[in-house]
Design a protein around this motif. Structure first.
Motif, PDB file in Angstrom:
ATOM      1  N   ASP A  78       0.826  -1.211   0.000  1.00 43.46           N
ATOM      2  CA  ASP A  78       0.000   0.000   0.000  1.00 43.46           C
ATOM      3  C   ASP A  78       0.862   1.263   0.000  1.00 43.46           C
ATOM      4  O   ASP A  78       0.431   2.308  -0.501  1.00 43.46           O
ATOM      5  CB  ASP A  78      -0.923   0.011   1.224  1.00 43.46           C
ATOM      6  CG  ASP A  78      -1.944  -1.108   1.191  1.00 43.46           C
ATOM      7  OD1 ASP A  78      -2.400  -1.448   0.076  1.00 43.46           O
ATOM      8  OD2 ASP A  78      -2.273  -1.645   2.256  1.00 43.46           O
ATOM      9  N   VAL A  79       2.050   1.167   0.582  1.00 43.20           N
ATOM     10  CA  VAL A  79       2.935   2.334   0.669  1.00 43.20           C
ATOM     11  C   VAL A  79       3.513   2.697  -0.694  1.00 43.20           C
ATOM     12  O   VAL A  79       3.561   3.873  -1.076  1.00 43.20           O
ATOM     13  CB  VAL A  79       4.058   2.082   1.688  1.00 43.20           C
ATOM     14  CG1 VAL A  79       5.133   3.174   1.590  1.00 43.20           C
ATOM     15  CG2 VAL A  79       3.500   2.011   3.105  1.00 43.20           C
ATOM     16  N   GLN A  82       1.501   4.861  -2.970  1.00 44.81           N
ATOM     17  CA  GLN A  82       1.408   6.223  -2.441  1.00 44.81           C
ATOM     18  C   GLN A  82       2.645   7.040  -2.788  1.00 44.81           C
ATOM     19  O   GLN A  82       2.571   8.265  -2.936  1.00 44.81           O
ATOM     20  CB  GLN A  82       1.210   6.201  -0.924  1.00 44.81           C
ATOM     21  CG  GLN A  82      -0.107   5.597  -0.462  1.00 44.81           C
ATOM     22  CD  GLN A  82      -1.313   6.408  -0.893  1.00 44.81           C
ATOM     23  OE1 GLN A  82      -1.206   7.603  -1.179  1.00 44.81           O
ATOM     24  NE2 GLN A  82      -2.473   5.765  -0.943  1.00 44.81           N
ATOM     25  N   GLN A 183      -5.364   6.913  -8.269  1.00 45.75           N
ATOM     26  CA  GLN A 183      -5.631   6.570  -6.880  1.00 45.75           C
ATOM     27  C   GLN A 183      -7.019   5.970  -6.714  1.00 45.75           C
ATOM     28  O   GLN A 183      -7.224   5.077  -5.898  1.00 45.75           O
ATOM     29  CB  GLN A 183      -5.475   7.810  -6.002  1.00 45.75           C
ATOM     30  CG  GLN A 183      -5.383   7.499  -4.516  1.00 45.75           C
ATOM     31  CD  GLN A 183      -4.837   8.658  -3.724  1.00 45.75           C
ATOM     32  OE1 GLN A 183      -4.427   9.673  -4.275  1.00 45.75           O
ATOM     33  NE2 GLN A 183      -4.817   8.519  -2.411  1.00 45.75           N
ATOM     34  N   ALA A 188      -4.879   0.883  -2.941  1.00 43.04           N
ATOM     35  CA  ALA A 188      -4.175   1.717  -1.960  1.00 43.04           C
ATOM     36  C   ALA A 188      -4.855   3.056  -1.772  1.00 43.04           C
ATOM     37  O   ALA A 188      -4.562   3.777  -0.814  1.00 43.04           O
ATOM     38  CB  ALA A 188      -2.729   1.938  -2.398  1.00 43.04           C
ATOM     39  N   GLY A 189      -5.779   3.408  -2.685  1.00 43.39           N
ATOM     40  CA  GLY A 189      -6.479   4.679  -2.566  1.00 43.39           C
ATOM     41  C   GLY A 189      -7.406   4.746  -1.364  1.00 43.39           C
ATOM     42  O   GLY A 189      -7.835   5.828  -0.970  1.00 43.39           O
ATOM     43  N   MET A 191      -6.554   4.072   1.646  1.00 45.98           N
ATOM     44  CA  MET A 191      -5.767   4.371   2.848  1.00 45.98           C
ATOM     45  C   MET A 191      -6.267   5.653   3.494  1.00 45.98           C
ATOM     46  O   MET A 191      -6.587   6.621   2.790  1.00 45.98           O
ATOM     47  CB  MET A 191      -4.291   4.512   2.469  1.00 45.98           C
ATOM     48  CG  MET A 191      -3.369   4.823   3.637  1.00 45.98           C
ATOM     49  SD  MET A 191      -1.640   5.028   3.124  1.00 45.98           S
ATOM     50  CE  MET A 191      -1.233   3.341   2.668  1.00 45.98           C
ATOM     51  N   GLN A 195      -2.514   9.005   6.646  1.00 45.60           N
ATOM     52  CA  GLN A 195      -1.428   8.107   6.272  1.00 45.60           C
ATOM     53  C   GLN A 195      -0.952   8.366   4.844  1.00 45.60           C
ATOM     54  O   GLN A 195       0.250   8.454   4.583  1.00 45.60           O
ATOM     55  CB  GLN A 195      -1.885   6.653   6.426  1.00 45.60           C
ATOM     56  CG  GLN A 195      -2.115   6.244   7.872  1.00 45.60           C
ATOM     57  CD  GLN A 195      -2.522   4.785   8.008  1.00 45.60           C
ATOM     58  OE1 GLN A 195      -3.212   4.244   7.144  1.00 45.60           O
ATOM     59  NE2 GLN A 195      -2.096   4.147   9.080  1.00 45.60           N
ATOM     60  N   SER A 196      -1.893   8.491   3.916  1.00 40.86           N
ATOM     61  CA  SER A 196      -1.506   8.746   2.522  1.00 40.86           C
ATOM     62  C   SER A 196      -0.830  10.107   2.382  1.00 40.86           C
ATOM     63  O   SER A 196       0.162  10.246   1.652  1.00 40.86           O
ATOM     64  CB  SER A 196      -2.725   8.662   1.602  1.00 40.86           C
ATOM     65  OG  SER A 196      -3.683   9.638   1.928  1.00 40.86           O
ATOM     66  N   GLN A 200       2.944  10.671   0.973  1.00 44.14           N
ATOM     67  CA  GLN A 200       3.105  11.511  -0.214  1.00 44.14           C
ATOM     68  C   GLN A 200       3.994  12.721   0.070  1.00 44.14           C
ATOM     69  O   GLN A 200       4.803  13.113  -0.772  1.00 44.14           O
ATOM     70  CB  GLN A 200       1.732  11.949  -0.720  1.00 44.14           C
ATOM     71  CG  GLN A 200       0.916  10.808  -1.306  1.00 44.14           C
ATOM     72  CD  GLN A 200      -0.445  11.243  -1.815  1.00 44.14           C
ATOM     73  OE1 GLN A 200      -0.661  12.410  -2.123  1.00 44.14           O
ATOM     74  NE2 GLN A 200      -1.365  10.299  -1.906  1.00 44.14           N
TER      75      GLN A 200
END
Length: 319
Positions: A78-79, A82, A183, A188-189, A191, A195-196, A200
């Motif tokens: 997921d990271v 981003q 996204q 992962a969008g 999240m 956190q996102s 970013q």
């Protein structure tokens, strides 16, 4: 952080609820506009990429403890997406419009061009989301473009700026639109925003550090103007604006919040005129009005039922 904060506040009803919503939306417009003004102010005290580096780095570091302790556990799968979104939505978008301002493009005009994001989202929804534009959306897109040409055409005559500099905010806004739609298609969008936004910001800081090094160095300038500008950009234009944005979304509809943010360009134009004596002309005001009319036409155009929810969400994210 922002979602957790917003969830703890239940919308009030009646006149009190309306008054609170108006105050939130007014503060949102001011904080959103503050990003353009903050860049313009800080650029008088430091090179542009040094400003963007420390804005992104401090924002990411402030959000990092919340990103690690509040919300689901961060996973590499997921990271990594981003990081890509940060390169497009933070580094390229912020870098493009900030560099345009540093070259002398009027701050209010840059705000107007970046406010064309809903139009770009609508246009890109066809190749990226399978959403065909309606006739009304095409009309709105051309009306919005005409407004930008009216406003920028006058600016080109009265401001000594390289012609190509006017294309920077357009390219930056296009990059942000692509990042938004990617996204929306990515798992992962989902999240949480704190956190996102943290990931970013930190990924954008890594990119800006390269440009800042080439520009002269990455060491912050320990002067009141630079430090004050960075704090303004971090807490007002980044954390404050996004927190108010999600709080407003909880109390109102995405369409209304997006419409409220259309007030940002005139606020920026007046603010820059007062603080920096930037040009404020009737031609720019007329161009802004025409562009906003085009954006409203696009935002209110009917969409096929199968894609309506996805495109509405993308337009909401464009604020």
């Amino acid at each position: 952080m922002t979602k957790t904060f917003a969830t703890s506040l239940r919308p009030a009803s009646g006149l009190m609820g309306l008054a609170v919503l108006v105050l939130i939306e007014a503060a949102l417009v001011i904080c959103w506009s503050a990003g353009f003004i903050g860049i313009r102010f800080a650029n008088d005290h430091a090179p542009i990429f040094l400003i963007l580096l420390w804005r992104s780095l401090v924002s990411g570091v402030v959000l990092l403890p919340f990103a690690l302790t509040v919300g689901p556990r961060l996973r590499w799968k997921d990271v990594l997406p981003q990081v890509l979104f940060g390169a497009l939505a933070m580094a390229f978008y912020l870098g493009a419009f900030a560099f345009a301002i540093s070259l002398g493009v009027p701050t209010g005009l840059v705000a107007l061009i970046t406010d064309m994001l809903p139009l770009m989202v609508a246009v890109l929804s066809w190749p990226m989301l399978g959403q065909l534009l309606t006739g009304r959306q095409w009309v709105g897109s051309f009306v919005g473009l005409a407004g930008v040409l009216i406003a920028s055409g006058w600016s080109v005559r009265i401001v000594d700026v390289p012609l190509w500099a006017y294309g920077l905010p357009i390219l930056g806004t296009l990059s942000l639109a692509v990042a938004m739609l990617l996204q929306k298609r990515s798992a992962a969008g989902a999240m949480p925003i704190h956190q996102s936004l943290c990931i970013q910001c930190l990924s954008a800081a890594a990119i800006f550090s390269v440009f800042a090094w080439q520009e002269g160095g990455v060491v912050p300038i320990l002067e009141a103007g630079f430090v004050g500008g960075i704090l303004w950009l971090v807490f007002v234009a980044t954390i404050g604006a996004w927190s108010l944005y999600y709080l407003a979304l909880r109390r109102s509809s995405p369409a209304q919040v997006t419409a409220v943010l259309y007030l940002s360009p005139p606020v920026v134009m007046i603010w820059a005129w007062i603080m920096f004596d930037e040009p404020l002309t009737w031609a720019m005001a007329c161009g802004m009005a025409v562009s906003l009319a085009g954006i409203v036409i696009v935002a209110r155009s009917p969409k096929p039922a199968a894609m309506k929810k996805r495109v509405d969400e993308a337009l909401a994210q464009s604020a």
